[in-house]
Design an enzyme around this catalytic site. Structure first.
Site, PDB file in Angstrom:
ATOM      1  CE  LYS A   1      -2.090  -1.661   3.561  1.00  0.00           C
ATOM      2  NZ  LYS A   1      -2.262  -3.143   4.264  1.00  0.00           N
TER       3      LYS A   1
ATOM      4  CD  GLU B   1      -8.176  -5.279  -7.584  1.00  0.00           C
ATOM      5  OE1 GLU B   1      -8.596  -4.232  -8.683  1.00  0.00           O
ATOM      6  OE2 GLU B   1      -8.692  -4.498  -6.962  1.00  0.00           O
TER       7      GLU B   1
ATOM      8  CB  VAL C   1      -8.577  -1.650  -1.400  1.00  0.00           C
ATOM      9  CG1 VAL C   1      -9.446  -0.996  -1.045  1.00  0.00           C
ATOM     10  CG2 VAL C   1      -7.856   0.327  -1.713  1.00  0.00           C
TER      11      VAL C   1
ATOM     12  CG  ASP D   1      -4.730  -1.065   6.530  1.00  0.00           C
ATOM     13  OD1 ASP D   1      -3.504  -1.640   6.137  1.00  0.00           O
ATOM     14  OD2 ASP D   1      -5.544  -1.768   6.238  1.00  0.00           O
TER      15      ASP D   1
ATOM     16  CE  LYS E   1      -6.031  -2.097   3.391  1.00  0.00           C
ATOM     17  NZ  LYS E   1      -7.159  -2.723   4.506  1.00  0.00           N
TER      18      LYS E   1
ATOM     19  N   GLY F   1      -5.257 -12.192   4.680  1.00  0.00           N
ATOM     20  CA  GLY F   1      -4.928 -13.375   4.168  1.00  0.00           C
ATOM     21  C   GLY F   1      -4.015 -13.725   3.552  1.00  0.00           C
TER      22      GLY F   1
HETATM   23  N1  HSE Z   1      -3.854  -5.496   8.052  1.00  0.00           N
HETATM   24  C1  HSE Z   1      -4.468  -5.131   7.204  1.00  0.00           C
HETATM   25  C2  HSE Z   1      -6.345  -5.880   7.413  1.00  0.00           C
HETATM   26  C3  HSE Z   1      -4.547  -6.318   5.954  1.00  0.00           C
HETATM   27  O1  HSE Z   1      -6.377  -6.420   8.772  1.00  0.00           O
HETATM   28  O2  HSE Z   1      -7.745  -5.488   6.946  1.00  0.00           O
HETATM   29  C4  HSE Z   1      -4.862  -6.266   4.522  1.00  0.00           C
HETATM   30  O3  HSE Z   1      -4.348  -4.646   4.210  1.00  0.00           O
END
Ligand code: HSE
Length: 344
Positions: free
Chosen positions: A127, A151, A154, A222, A226, A324
């Site tokens: 990211k 891709e 996000v 995080d 996004k 994941g």
């Molecule tokens: N740490 C992030 C989450 C991983 O928990 O969504 C994916 O960006």
């Protein structure tokens, strides 16, 4: 087309993609004329190996799963660092899956620029570089006649960027609202089931959802990254991390979650942005107490969701995994197949 791939970083996401590539090799060849060799891996912790003829990736996965260094691979050139792997190997496509830092974008930003300047395609779930300099990187890719795919930055392999770019093309997208972080959604779901915040966070880390430093998840950084990415890539704006209001979930107690449940509501960490009448964009990340009738209230566990507000269709929502091993690894395959389509 035949890809010669190098991995920069070989953690869970890179391993997830490798498993998918190995399992689906025949199908990818037959259905999409997609063929590949993995020629190099360079990982700051695990070491590096390069063989221009291609590495035996079954063997490589075995080594990594046993916690061994890549140097124990029987053949090939050892010890090349990330920049040498990008610049000096015969790879034509670099998979950048190193540590994410949304504040500086490094080290991924340097890796991606070097690869694009060397005339190599880049696909990445990182990211940081997209948050920092997406337009510059896309221009750099175009001027070097190569591709930069991201891709997975996000909602992992749930294809939100491709959805906006291809299938919703022709719409004006005026805003979005979503559950953009799997870790926090998992924690809030577990807290509703009676688990403590600390235990739920520990479990999210064990399951591989959380960032290396989970503060970024629970404090909303995080999700903020996004929101910046979606605002810039989908809404065409030019936001930086300081333009987005941010509040995480650390202030939400077990008591708050119980109280919301009794009211027929649910706390969710929501990231949103809306284009204003003067063309500016109002973007934020914050916990919201949603009524259960809200479609986002029903999205639980580590699942994410994103609603786009469009002029032709009204709200369009996509729901799917946002984190994941295989789920994020798959996003890299989406990008590889897109490059394959463009070049075929
Ligand atoms: N740490 C992030 C989450 C991983 O928990 O969504 C994916 O960006």
């Amino acid at each position: 087309m035949q890809f010669k791939i190098a991995f920069i970083g070989f953690g869970t996401v890179g391993q997830g993609l490798t498993e998918i590539l190995l399992e689906k090799k025949d199908m990818l060849g037959e259905k999409y004329d997609f063929h590949f060799k993995i020629v190099a891996i360079s990982d700051i912790m695990k070491g590096a190996v390069y063989d221009e003829a291609g590495l035996d990736m079954e063997k490589m996965l075995e080594l990594v799963k046993k916690g061994k260094k890549l140097d124990e691979y029987p053949t090939g050139v050892k010890g090349m660092d990330s920049m040498a792997t990008i610049q000096e190997t015969n790879a034509d496509t670099i998979i950048e899956v190193t540590y994410t830092d949304v504040k500086t974008g490094e080290p991924a930003l340097t890796h991606i620029k070097a690869a694009l300047n060397a005339g190599k395609n880049v696909v990445s779930t990182n990211k940081g570089p997209v948050v920092k300099q997406v337009m510059e990187l896309l221009d750099l890719a175009a001027s070097n006649n190569v591709h930069y795919g991201f891709e997975g930055v996000v909602l992992a392999g749930t294809p939100v960027l491709n959805l906006a770019k291809f299938t919703l093309a022709g719409n004006k997208i005026t805003g979005f609202k979503g559950i953009l972080n799997g870790t926090t959604n998992y924690i809030l779901t577990r807290m509703e089931g009676g688990m403590s915040y600390d235990d739920a966070l520990k479990k999210a880390q064990e399951l591989g959802y959380a960032e290396a430093d989970p503060t970024g998840d629970v404090e909303g950084l995080d999700a903020l990254g996004k929101v910046v990415i979606l605002s810039n890539v989908v809404l065409g704006k030019n936001l930086s991390v300081n333009d987005v209001q941010r509040k995480g979930i650390t202030g939400i107690t077990g008591e708050d979650v119980k109280k919301a449940k009794a009211e027929g509501k649910r706390w969710k960490l929501i990231g949103s942005a809306e284009i204003q009448s003067d063309g500016s964009v109002k973007a934020k990340v914050s916990p919201e107490k949603l009524p259960l009738s809200d479609p986002l209230a029903g999205v639980c566990e580590a699942i994410n969701a994103l609603t786009y507000y469009t002029d032709e269709l009204g709200p369009v929502t996509i729901v799917g995994p946002g984190a994941g091993r295989r789920e994020t690894g798959f996003s890299l395959l989406i990008d590889l197949l897109e490059i394959n389509r463009k070049l075929s």
